[in-house]
Scaffold this motif. Sequence first.
Motif, PDB file in Angstrom:
ATOM      1  N   GLU A 267       0.570  -1.271  -0.178  1.00 53.36           N
ATOM      2  CA  GLU A 267       0.141  -0.026  -0.385  1.00 53.36           C
ATOM      3  C   GLU A 267       0.723   1.176   0.245  1.00 53.36           C
ATOM      4  O   GLU A 267       0.547   1.926  -1.068  1.00 53.36           O
ATOM      5  CB  GLU A 267      -0.655  -0.235   1.350  1.00 53.36           C
ATOM      6  CG  GLU A 267      -2.065   0.904   1.413  1.00 53.36           C
ATOM      7  CD  GLU A 267      -2.811   0.780   2.786  1.00 53.36           C
ATOM      8  OE1 GLU A 267      -3.985   1.393   3.092  1.00 53.36           O
ATOM      9  OE2 GLU A 267      -2.121   0.718   2.870  1.00 53.36           O
TER      10      GLU A 267
ATOM     11  N   LYS B 256      -6.498  -0.556   0.350  1.00 52.80           N
ATOM     12  CA  LYS B 256      -6.274  -0.496  -1.021  1.00 52.80           C
ATOM     13  C   LYS B 256      -7.486  -2.150  -0.917  1.00 52.80           C
ATOM     14  O   LYS B 256      -8.021  -2.358  -0.847  1.00 52.80           O
ATOM     15  CB  LYS B 256      -5.501  -0.890  -1.248  1.00 52.80           C
ATOM     16  CG  LYS B 256      -4.195   0.231  -1.636  1.00 52.80           C
ATOM     17  CD  LYS B 256      -4.754   1.733  -2.377  1.00 52.80           C
ATOM     18  CE  LYS B 256      -3.303   2.503  -2.004  1.00 52.80           C
ATOM     19  NZ  LYS B 256      -3.494   3.433  -3.017  1.00 52.80           N
TER      20      LYS B 256
ATOM     21  N   THR C  51      -5.404  -3.158   4.808  1.00 54.63           N
ATOM     22  CA  THR C  51      -5.026  -1.932   3.608  1.00 54.63           C
ATOM     23  C   THR C  51      -5.804  -1.565   3.300  1.00 54.63           C
ATOM     24  O   THR C  51      -7.761  -1.637   3.604  1.00 54.63           O
ATOM     25  CB  THR C  51      -4.296  -2.879   2.338  1.00 54.63           C
ATOM     26  OG1 THR C  51      -4.284  -2.004   1.451  1.00 54.63           O
ATOM     27  CG2 THR C  51      -5.295  -4.046   2.196  1.00 54.63           C
TER      28      THR C  51
ATOM     29  N   ASP D 282      -3.674   2.645  -7.940  1.00 53.93           N
ATOM     30  CA  ASP D 282      -5.163   2.143  -6.850  1.00 53.93           C
ATOM     31  C   ASP D 282      -5.917   0.890  -5.934  1.00 53.93           C
ATOM     32  O   ASP D 282      -6.110   1.196  -5.455  1.00 53.93           O
ATOM     33  CB  ASP D 282      -6.293   3.116  -7.738  1.00 53.93           C
ATOM     34  CG  ASP D 282      -5.572   4.393  -8.170  1.00 53.93           C
ATOM     35  OD1 ASP D 282      -5.608   5.324  -6.795  1.00 53.93           O
ATOM     36  OD2 ASP D 282      -6.383   4.828  -8.641  1.00 53.93           O
ATOM     37  N   ALA D 283      -4.531   0.284  -6.814  1.00 55.16           N
ATOM     38  CA  ALA D 283      -5.490  -1.159  -6.582  1.00 55.16           C
ATOM     39  C   ALA D 283      -4.172  -2.234  -6.328  1.00 55.16           C
ATOM     40  O   ALA D 283      -3.144  -2.192  -6.968  1.00 55.16           O
ATOM     41  CB  ALA D 283      -6.604  -1.745  -7.545  1.00 55.16           C
TER      42      ALA D 283
ATOM     43  N   ASP E 112       1.089   4.060  -3.035  1.00 55.98           N
ATOM     44  CA  ASP E 112       1.018   5.712  -3.169  1.00 55.98           C
ATOM     45  C   ASP E 112       1.391   6.201  -3.171  1.00 55.98           C
ATOM     46  O   ASP E 112       1.456   7.286  -4.395  1.00 55.98           O
ATOM     47  CB  ASP E 112       0.763   5.922  -1.633  1.00 55.98           C
ATOM     48  CG  ASP E 112      -0.582   4.843  -0.598  1.00 55.98           C
ATOM     49  OD1 ASP E 112      -1.633   4.820  -1.092  1.00 55.98           O
ATOM     50  OD2 ASP E 112      -0.412   4.813   0.217  1.00 55.98           O
TER      51      ASP E 112
END
Length: 230
Positions: free
Chosen positions: A58, A95, A93, A67-68, A62
């Motif tokens: 994550e 995400k 997370t 985004d995933a 970032d």
Amino acid sequence: HEIGVKQVAFYLWRHYASSHRVQFVSVPFEGVVAELFNSCHESYMGVMLKRLMLQAAESVADNMGIDALVTGESVAQVSSQTLRNLALIDQATSKLVLRPLATMDKPDIMAMADKIGTRHYAESIPEYCGVISKNPVINGSFKRVEKEASRFDYSILDKAVAESVSVAVDTIIQDINEKAVIDVVTELSAEVVIDIRKPEEVKSQPLGLDSACLEIPFFELKRQFKNLDQ
């Protein structure tokens, strides 16, 4: 482990994504695993390790504007992949976690790996989760995993992420070739052997060598190696 993953990444990029610029990001997890052994109950190590991997991913995502996250987990294939344990893992997370293999059986996954040419790589790569799992929980508790998480020193995870290395995937072939060469020794004389197995494995199945043998678990090897005679 890292060399094997790099080989797979390079193979997949070369055969299926060479028109794209792809980054390979590696996060050194030796310190994280060492802290897990010190702070976490053995039955929750597998779940906790997966949570920590997602948290590291994550942070990397970032920084890269992703985004995933995508994992190769298949429901109920191993102890950490029961529905309950996957829920515990996802809790770590914010995400979106995509699992394209979630509903596939192992034979189907193996057949797909054969088709795309990655099976021989996968079969030779040891998994951190398999190495540290002992009497793993299959129906974990949300309260218990929070308790285990509270014992973990997350500054170690932050340090690992800070030390992550990102390289263009098309440049890792040189690194693979340099590191993949392994000398095989059939006889020992004055050599010192380093047994990197877990302490309980060393105790239950000693090597019984006549030559000098140091016992340094794999997750401590990087930290202790600099103190050894070079």
